[in-house]
Design a protein around this motif. Structure first.
Motif, PDB file in Angstrom:
ATOM      1  N   GLY A  93       0.786  -1.234   0.000  1.00 53.05           N
ATOM      2  CA  GLY A  93       0.000   0.000   0.000  1.00 53.05           C
ATOM      3  C   GLY A  93       0.809   1.270   0.000  1.00 53.05           C
ATOM      4  O   GLY A  93       0.264   2.356   0.154  1.00 53.05           O
ATOM      5  N   GLY A  95       2.326   2.583  -2.498  1.00 51.12           N
ATOM      6  CA  GLY A  95       2.050   3.309  -3.733  1.00 51.12           C
ATOM      7  C   GLY A  95       2.898   2.864  -4.916  1.00 51.12           C
ATOM      8  O   GLY A  95       3.130   3.635  -5.840  1.00 51.12           O
ATOM      9  N   LYS A  96       3.342   1.626  -4.908  1.00 55.27           N
ATOM     10  CA  LYS A  96       4.195   1.119  -5.999  1.00 55.27           C
ATOM     11  C   LYS A  96       3.452   1.115  -7.324  1.00 55.27           C
ATOM     12  O   LYS A  96       3.949   1.600  -8.343  1.00 55.27           O
ATOM     13  N   SER A  97       2.232   0.560  -7.300  1.00 53.84           N
ATOM     14  CA  SER A  97       1.465   0.479  -8.542  1.00 53.84           C
ATOM     15  C   SER A  97       1.135   1.882  -9.046  1.00 53.84           C
ATOM     16  O   SER A  97       1.184   2.152 -10.247  1.00 53.84           O
ATOM     17  N   THR A  98       0.821   2.775  -8.117  1.00 47.69           N
ATOM     18  CA  THR A  98       0.506   4.151  -8.479  1.00 47.69           C
ATOM     19  C   THR A  98       1.682   4.819  -9.171  1.00 47.69           C
ATOM     20  O   THR A  98       1.544   5.425 -10.236  1.00 47.69           O
ATOM     21  N   ARG A 129      -8.133   3.155 -10.601  1.00 43.27           N
ATOM     22  CA  ARG A 129      -7.007   3.949 -10.114  1.00 43.27           C
ATOM     23  C   ARG A 129      -6.619   5.015 -11.136  1.00 43.27           C
ATOM     24  O   ARG A 129      -6.421   6.178 -10.797  1.00 43.27           O
ATOM     25  N   ARG A 132      -8.948   7.889 -11.109  1.00 46.24           N
ATOM     26  CA  ARG A 132      -8.686   8.770  -9.975  1.00 46.24           C
ATOM     27  C   ARG A 132      -7.494   9.665 -10.255  1.00 46.24           C
ATOM     28  O   ARG A 132      -7.426  10.812  -9.819  1.00 46.24           O
TER      29      ARG A 132
HETATM   30  N1  LIG Z   1      -8.622   8.238  -2.721  1.00 48.87           N
HETATM   31  C1  LIG Z   1      -7.400   8.218  -2.231  1.00 48.87           C
HETATM   32  N2  LIG Z   1      -6.891   9.304  -1.668  1.00 48.87           N
HETATM   33  C2  LIG Z   1      -5.628   9.327  -1.190  1.00 48.87           C
HETATM   34  N3  LIG Z   1      -4.811   8.277  -1.241  1.00 48.87           N
HETATM   35  C3  LIG Z   1      -5.262   7.161  -1.788  1.00 48.87           C
HETATM   36  C4  LIG Z   1      -6.568   7.061  -2.316  1.00 48.87           C
HETATM   37  N4  LIG Z   1      -6.724   5.828  -2.806  1.00 48.87           N
HETATM   38  C5  LIG Z   1      -5.565   5.179  -2.573  1.00 48.87           C
HETATM   39  N5  LIG Z   1      -4.696   5.976  -1.974  1.00 48.87           N
HETATM   40  C6  LIG Z   1      -3.335   5.656  -1.562  1.00 48.87           C
HETATM   41  O1  LIG Z   1      -2.793   4.739  -2.473  1.00 48.87           O
HETATM   42  C7  LIG Z   1      -2.231   3.650  -1.756  1.00 48.87           C
HETATM   43  C8  LIG Z   1      -2.312   2.397  -2.585  1.00 48.87           C
HETATM   44  O2  LIG Z   1      -1.495   2.592  -3.723  1.00 48.87           O
HETATM   45  P1  LIG Z   1      -0.963   1.387  -4.584  1.00 48.87           P
HETATM   46  O3  LIG Z   1      -2.083   0.451  -4.879  1.00 48.87           O
HETATM   47  O4  LIG Z   1      -0.214   1.981  -5.698  1.00 48.87           O
HETATM   48  O5  LIG Z   1       0.024   0.703  -3.571  1.00 48.87           O
HETATM   49  P2  LIG Z   1       0.895  -0.591  -3.832  1.00 48.87           P
HETATM   50  O6  LIG Z   1       2.207  -0.302  -3.210  1.00 48.87           O
HETATM   51  O7  LIG Z   1       0.851  -0.965  -5.249  1.00 48.87           O
HETATM   52  O8  LIG Z   1       0.112  -1.649  -2.951  1.00 48.87           O
HETATM   53  P3  LIG Z   1       0.129  -3.249  -3.061  1.00 48.87           P
HETATM   54  O9  LIG Z   1       1.314  -3.678  -2.274  1.00 48.87           O
HETATM   55  O10 LIG Z   1      -1.151  -3.628  -2.420  1.00 48.87           O
HETATM   56  O11 LIG Z   1       0.206  -3.572  -4.505  1.00 48.87           O
HETATM   57  C9  LIG Z   1      -3.028   3.588  -0.495  1.00 48.87           C
HETATM   58  O12 LIG Z   1      -2.289   2.990   0.569  1.00 48.87           O
HETATM   59  C10 LIG Z   1      -3.316   5.025  -0.210  1.00 48.87           C
HETATM   60  O13 LIG Z   1      -2.216   5.589   0.504  1.00 48.87           O
END
Ligand SMILES: Nc1ncnc2c1ncn2[C@@H]1O[C@H](COP(=O)(O)OP(=O)(O)OP(=O)(O)O)[C@@H](O)[C@H]1O
Ligand SMILES: [Mg+2]
Length: 450
Positions: A93, A95-98, A129, A132
């Motif tokens: 969580g 934010g890697k995928s983001t 995503r 958003r």
């Molecule tokens: N509406 C929102 N507003 C603010 N932050 C958000 C919102 N939706 C998601 N996020 C942030 O994005 C994060 C998730 O991002 P992402 O899916 O890129 O993480 P990740 O590292 O890929 O997670 P994973 O390990 O589950 O793949 C959340 O933990 C949160 O901090």
């Protein structure tokens, strides 16, 4: 034929015939998992390469391409190199995928397409995503797929400008019978992705999960194999995220990238100094501000200390964001050489904003915060402190003094407490005060005087 199995350490890849509680190679506990012995028969002879004189190898400079995210480019060493394999690890969580969806979008130009392979999320989830984050493009191809063979053929067919694999632990090769995420699978998948990425010159970004201890899950060989290893770090209670390189074949590993997580995705933090200062406006005892160098960039951070009498038993010492051993050492110097009575006090040291600073230049600010809290005397609010402290209480010089001062002046500091400079500083601000000190006594003197 009897099916043969091995026990493989999920941390280092060591094999054993019987199960063991502790891996004999890396000493990790409870990491051995039973895996089927793989009999991959490689009958195909691999094509042999001929040696080429170094002089005749051509390389067109400027092949590095920007991902459109300045902070990511900075950590990569100036952009993505074609055919390079980049591994990004981070807590769930964070934010890697983001980050990678944004990078893929920024990297595109012209009619190129990019391939985002997700073994974790469905296409609609990624769309949600992207919506958003306001990302919409015909050229970002989403492929929910976990089979390595299908992924490789998709790479061959679409010939993307960049590929993202989210995440390596969910991908499996059909040639191996072990479960996805096991050492054998992770190693095989990464090696085959590497081969395809290099051959087709497609920069490939791979997401890797991290273990409880914070290392990228899977064998260490994974980190050896790839060109660049980045860690994406963040604190649950803060919105900023830090991207750090721990290995980079194409650039320095000193640079960090700072981002802020918002509902529109990650935004770059261009002026990090403001982020790590607390919002206080009055002078309070126990805080000092320093300028720390992260990579090539100075960042202003605030260090707080609280010294309070121990109510019973052993005094407590807590250090958050700074090295615990270093704090103990500084406490000893303050007691023995500075003459402060700290033995019967609990001491807590914290870096504002959750940043971690490991530089020796933070010695003096840590020591002064502790002294300031003990003596109940605040440091002047516009004072910036830096310097290393030696065991005999001397204040040693640190690198990039001018850069630290310049950043301080930019952020509004007018007074500098620092080691005696070897040469005249080119004074950026004549009106500012410069206190150059040689030992801890002089530094404490300035604290007491002001
Ligand atoms: N509406 C929102 N507003 C603010 N932050 C958000 C919102 N939706 C998601 N996020 C942030 O994005 C994060 C998730 O991002 P992402 O899916 O890129 O993480 P990740 O590292 O890929 O997670 P994973 O390990 O589950 O793949 C959340 O933990 C949160 O901090
Ligand atoms: Mg993800």
């Amino acid at each position: 034929m009897k099916q043969k199995t091995f026990f493989v350490c999920q941390s280092c890849g060591q094999r054993s015939l019987k199960w063991l509680g502790r891996c004999p190679a890396c000493n990790e506990w409870n990491t051995l998992v039973e895996e089927a012995a793989e009999s991959v028969s490689r009958k195909k002879k691999s094509p042999s390469a001929t040696p080429v004189p170094l002089r005749e190898i051509t390389f067109t400079a400027g092949e590095r391409r920007s991902t459109g995210i300045g902070e990511l480019d900075r950590v990569l060493g100036g952009g993505l190199v074609p055919g390079s394999l980049v591994l990004i690890g981070g807590d769930p969580g964070v934010g890697k995928s983001t980050l990678l969806l944004q990078a893929v979008n920024g990297y595109l130009s012209g009619n190129n397409s990019s391939l985002y392979i997700s073994g974790e999320e469905s296409a609609p989830q990624i769309k949600l995503r992207a919506g958003r984050m306001n990302i919409d493009s015909d050229n970002i191809l989403i492929l929910p797929e976990t089979s390595l063979e299908n992924i490789l053929s998709a790479m061959e067919e679409t010939g993307p400008a960049v590929t993202v694999v989210d995440s390596i632990q969910t991908i499996h090769s059909e040639e191996l019978s072990s479960a996805p995420g096991t050492v054998a699978q992770v190693r095989e998948c990464a090696a085959r992705l590497m081969e395809t990425a290099k051959r087709l010159e497609i920069p490939t970004l791979i997401i890797g999960h991290v273990t409880k201890e914070g290392a990228i899950a899977g064998p260490r060989v994974l980190e050896h194999l790839v060109d660049t290893v980045l860690y994406f770090e963040g604190d649950r209670s803060h919105t900023y995220r830090i991207l750090r390189a721990v290995k980079n074949r194409f650039g320095s590993t000193n640079e960090i990238g700072i981002f802020e997580m918002t509902d529109r995705g990650l935004t770059e933090v261009l002026n990090p100094s403001e982020l790590f200062l607390s919002e206080k406006t009055t002078e309070v005892p126990g805080t000092s501000v320093t300028s720390t160098i992260e990579g090539t960039r100075p960042i202003i951070v605030e260090i707080q200390a609280l010294v309070s009498p121990t109510s019973f038993g052993m005094p407590r010492r807590t250090a958050i964001g700074v090295d615990y051993q270093r704090v103990n050492l500084l406490i000893a110097v303050l007691e023995k050489i500075g003459g402060l009575q700290l033995g019967l006090n609990d001491i807590y040291v914290n870096v504002v904003g959750g940043l971690k600073v490991i530089e020796p230049a933070t010695d003096l600010p840590i020591a002064l915060s502790i002294a300031s809290s003990l003596l109940d005397i605040p440091l002047k609010r516009e004072m910036l402190v830096f310097g290393e402290i030696g065991l005999s209480g001397e204040i040693r010089n640190v690198s990039s003094s001018e850069q630290r001062i310049k950043e301080g002046i930019k952020t509004g500091f007018r007074s500098f407490l620092m080691p005696r400079q070897k040469r005249e500083l080119s004074k950026m601000d004549e009106a500012a005060e410069y206190h150059e000190v040689e030992d801890i006594h002089q530094a404490l003197e300035i604290l007491r005087r002001d």
